[in-house]
Every structure is written in structure tokens, then in C-alpha cells.
Design an enzyme around this catalytic site. Structure first.
Site, PDB file in Angstrom:
ATOM      1  N   LYS A 242      -5.109   0.653  -3.252  1.00 19.43           N
ATOM      2  CA  LYS A 242      -5.805   0.750  -4.535  1.00 19.43           C
ATOM      3  C   LYS A 242      -7.056  -0.112  -4.512  1.00 19.43           C
ATOM      4  CE  LYS A 242      -2.660   1.629  -7.992  1.00 19.43           C
ATOM      5  NZ  LYS A 242      -1.912   1.307  -9.218  1.00 19.43           N
TER       6      LYS A 242
ATOM      7  N   ASP B  79       4.408   2.537   0.642  1.00 19.02           N
ATOM      8  CA  ASP B  79       3.687   3.633   0.017  1.00 19.02           C
ATOM      9  C   ASP B  79       2.276   3.212  -0.381  1.00 19.02           C
ATOM     10  OD1 ASP B  79       4.624   1.882  -1.962  1.00 19.02           O
ATOM     11  OD2 ASP B  79       5.575   3.430  -3.186  1.00 19.02           O
TER      12      ASP B  79
ATOM     13  N   ASP C 262      -1.178  -2.517  -3.504  1.00 22.87           N
ATOM     14  CA  ASP C 262      -1.828  -2.700  -4.801  1.00 22.87           C
ATOM     15  C   ASP C 262      -2.380  -4.130  -4.823  1.00 22.87           C
ATOM     16  OD1 ASP C 262      -2.601  -2.418  -7.470  1.00 22.87           O
ATOM     17  OD2 ASP C 262      -0.597  -2.684  -8.261  1.00 22.87           O
TER      18      ASP C 262
ATOM     19  N   ASP D 180       6.798   6.232  -7.609  1.00 22.29           N
ATOM     20  CA  ASP D 180       7.510   6.564  -8.852  1.00 22.29           C
ATOM     21  C   ASP D 180       6.838   5.970 -10.069  1.00 22.29           C
ATOM     22  OD1 ASP D 180       8.333   3.799  -8.125  1.00 22.29           O
ATOM     23  OD2 ASP D 180       9.562   3.991  -9.945  1.00 22.29           O
TER      24      ASP D 180
ATOM     25  N   GLY E 160       9.825   3.276  -2.166  1.00 24.32           N
ATOM     26  CA  GLY E 160       8.613   4.097  -2.177  1.00 24.32           C
ATOM     27  C   GLY E 160       8.197   4.667  -0.841  1.00 24.32           C
TER      28      GLY E 160
ATOM     29  N   ARG F  66       9.196  10.793  -7.513  1.00 21.39           N
ATOM     30  CA  ARG F  66       9.079  10.461  -6.078  1.00 21.39           C
ATOM     31  C   ARG F  66       9.044  11.712  -5.208  1.00 21.39           C
ATOM     32  NH1 ARG F  66       9.897   4.891  -5.501  1.00 21.39           N
ATOM     33  NH2 ARG F  66      11.501   3.986  -6.822  1.00 21.39           N
TER      34      ARG F  66
ATOM     35  N   PHE G  71      -2.843   4.510 -11.965  1.00 21.84           N
ATOM     36  CA  PHE G  71      -1.429   4.582 -11.614  1.00 21.84           C
ATOM     37  C   PHE G  71      -1.117   5.964 -11.062  1.00 21.84           C
ATOM     38  CE2 PHE G  71       3.136   4.500 -11.928  1.00 21.84           C
ATOM     39  CZ  PHE G  71       3.424   3.189 -11.577  1.00 21.84           C
ATOM     40  N   VAL G  72      -0.535   5.997  -9.870  1.00 21.30           N
ATOM     41  CA  VAL G  72      -0.258   7.284  -9.224  1.00 21.30           C
ATOM     42  C   VAL G  72       1.232   7.462  -8.948  1.00 21.30           C
ATOM     43  CG1 VAL G  72      -2.532   7.560  -8.175  1.00 21.30           C
ATOM     44  CG2 VAL G  72      -0.774   6.259  -6.957  1.00 21.30           C
TER      45      VAL G  72
HETATM   46  P1  IMP Z   1       1.847  -4.870  -4.776  1.00 20.75           P
HETATM   47  O1  IMP Z   1       2.877  -5.896  -4.411  1.00 20.75           O
HETATM   48  O2  IMP Z   1       1.075  -5.238  -6.008  1.00 20.75           O
HETATM   49  O3  IMP Z   1       0.946  -4.484  -3.644  1.00 20.75           O
HETATM   50  O4  IMP Z   1       2.623  -3.610  -5.262  1.00 20.75           O
HETATM   51  C1  IMP Z   1       3.243  -2.792  -4.406  1.00 20.75           C
HETATM   52  C2  IMP Z   1       4.344  -2.029  -5.101  1.00 20.75           C
HETATM   53  O5  IMP Z   1       4.042  -1.758  -6.507  1.00 20.75           O
HETATM   54  C3  IMP Z   1       4.445  -0.709  -4.419  1.00 20.75           C
HETATM   55  O6  IMP Z   1       5.390  -0.747  -3.367  1.00 20.75           O
HETATM   56  C4  IMP Z   1       4.849   0.209  -5.559  1.00 20.75           C
HETATM   57  O7  IMP Z   1       6.268   0.239  -5.654  1.00 20.75           O
HETATM   58  C5  IMP Z   1       4.298  -0.417  -6.806  1.00 20.75           C
HETATM   59  N1  IMP Z   1       3.044   0.237  -7.247  1.00 20.75           N
HETATM   60  C6  IMP Z   1       1.804  -0.287  -7.276  1.00 20.75           C
HETATM   61  N2  IMP Z   1       0.899   0.593  -7.732  1.00 20.75           N
HETATM   62  C7  IMP Z   1       1.596   1.727  -7.995  1.00 20.75           C
HETATM   63  C8  IMP Z   1       1.213   3.021  -8.510  1.00 20.75           C
HETATM   64  O8  IMP Z   1       0.059   3.339  -8.794  1.00 20.75           O
HETATM   65  N3  IMP Z   1       2.225   3.932  -8.646  1.00 20.75           N
HETATM   66  C9  IMP Z   1       3.519   3.653  -8.342  1.00 20.75           C
HETATM   67  N4  IMP Z   1       3.912   2.470  -7.850  1.00 20.75           N
HETATM   68  C10 IMP Z   1       2.960   1.499  -7.692  1.00 20.75           C
HETATM   69 MG    MG Z   2       7.801   1.352  -7.175  1.00 22.96          MG
END
Ligand code: IMP
Ligand code: MG
Length: 172
Positions: free
Chosen positions: A125, A94, A97, A153, A38, A159, A146-147
Site C-alpha cells: 500500500k 498478502d 500496509d 478479508d 491472508g 477472501r 482498503f482492498v
Molecule cells: P501491516 O502490519 O500494517 O503491514 O498490516 C498487514 C496486515 O493487515 C495484513 O496481513 C492484512 O491482514 C491487514 N491489512 C492491511 N491492509 C489491508 C487491506 O486493505 N485489506 C485487507 N487487509 C488488510
Molecule cells: Mg487480515
């Protein structure tokens, strides 16, 4: 699909991030590690605006999301990542979350003996953080939707969009 951040807004945000990071490290050599896949668009734009001696590498993360609601811990492949021992490292992703990916990666990298590890993300987020780690540099705070685009992606598509858009998905 509903546009959320235009290419122009992202451009400004990336310049802001690059300036903020350059000021923080103040001329010190920095190792940037982009989280695959990402971060590739952000890393490419960011590094060309940074006024610092840089090394750039990538880290492969696989976050298997199975059918259970509790996600598996992400796995990190550092085999083709440059050596970070004694280095100032900035992880670039990227989006932040839940934070599990960056938090786990920071812990994993610390075992390799860097001088410091900090984090930068284009997007954070709102209201989703589930770890104690707070990203050090954030381009934009976005709503909990979700973006896609600018590296992000949905099932490996979108992407390449030059902007960020909200997409309706049946999972998130
Ligand atoms: P985290 O570990 O929950 O912070 O998630 C991070 C990963 O989840 C990011 O590197 C993204 O690949 C994916 N992700 C989380 N939210 C989104 C979204 O809204 N769109 C696309 N990918 C996301
Ligand atoms: Mg991803």
C-alpha cells in the site's frame, strides 16, 4: 465494490513474483512461510510456479486492533511452523500496509537462527510504511485504500474472490 486488479493481472503478477524469487535463490533450498490467513491463496499459487526445492509452512499472527489508535504489537504463534534454523526463509504475506506484521515477524524468526530471512507480498500500500523494513519482492503497488479478495478479508469475508477490489469500510 470497485475492481482494482483482475484475476488475469494477479496471475501475471504472481508469475512475475515466482520467477523473480526463483532467480534470486538460484536452485538453493528455500523454506516458504505463509502468514495466516491472508496469504493462503497467494502461497498456493506461488509455490506451484516456483522452480526450487521448497519446504512450505504457515505462521499464525494475531494482530489485535483495540479501540486505541496505537495498534498492539502483533503476536506470533510459531508452534506449528517448521524449524528454520540454518535455513533460507521467505515470508509471504498478502499485503504490506504499515509493515508492523512482517517487521515483527522477521525479528521474531531471526531468534530461531535462520541463514536468511526475506519477504514477499502480493500488494504494497502506497505511503503507509511505518517501519524500516522494505519488502524484498512486491507484486503490485496499490493506492492507500482498503482492498479485499485473493486472500484479503474484511471481517473474515471476501477472501475467496479471484480478483482484488476496493471496498468502502468505516475503518481501515
Ligand atoms: P501491516 O502490519 O500494517 O503491514 O498490516 C498487514 C496486515 O493487515 C495484513 O496481513 C492484512 O491482514 C491487514 N491489512 C492491511 N491492509 C489491508 C487491506 O486493505 N485489506 C485487507 N487487509 C488488510
Ligand atoms: Mg487480515
Amino acid at each position: 465494490m470497485k475492481p482494482l486488479l483482475s484475476a488475469e493481472q494477479i496471475d501475471e503478477g504472481v508469475s512475475r513474483l515466482a520467477a523473480e524469487i526463483s532467480v534470486f535463490y538460484a536452485g538453493r533450498p528455500l523454506t516458504i512461510l505463509g502468514v495466516l490467513n491472508g496469504s493462503i491463496v497467494l502461497v498456493a499459487d506461488l509455490i506451484r510456479r516456483m522452480d526450487l526445492p521448497l519446504r512450505v509452512g504457515l505462521v499464525q499472527v494475531s494482530s489485535y486492533r483495540g479501540p486505541s489508535p496505537a495498534p498492539e504489537p502483533p503476536q506470533f504463534d510459531l508452534s506449528s511452523t517448521p524449524d528454520v534454523q540454518g535455513r533460507d526463509v521467505l515470508l509471504v504475506d498478502d499485503i504490506f500496509d504499515t509493515g508492523h506484521t512482517l517487521s515483527g515477524l522477521v525479528e521474531r524468526l531471526r531468534q530461531a537462527g535462520p541463514q536468511s530471512v526475506r519477504t514477499a507480498v502480493l500488494l504494497r500500500k502506497h505511503g503507509r510504511r511505518a517501519v524500516s523494513l522494505v519488502p524484498d519482492h512486491v507484486g503490485f503497488e496499490i493506492p492507500n485504500q482498503f482492498v479485499v479478495g485473493y486472500g484479503l478479508d474484511y471481517r473474515d469475508a471476501y477472501r475467496n474472490l479471484p480478483y482484488v477490489a476496493v471496498i468502502e469500510v468505516d475503518e481501515g
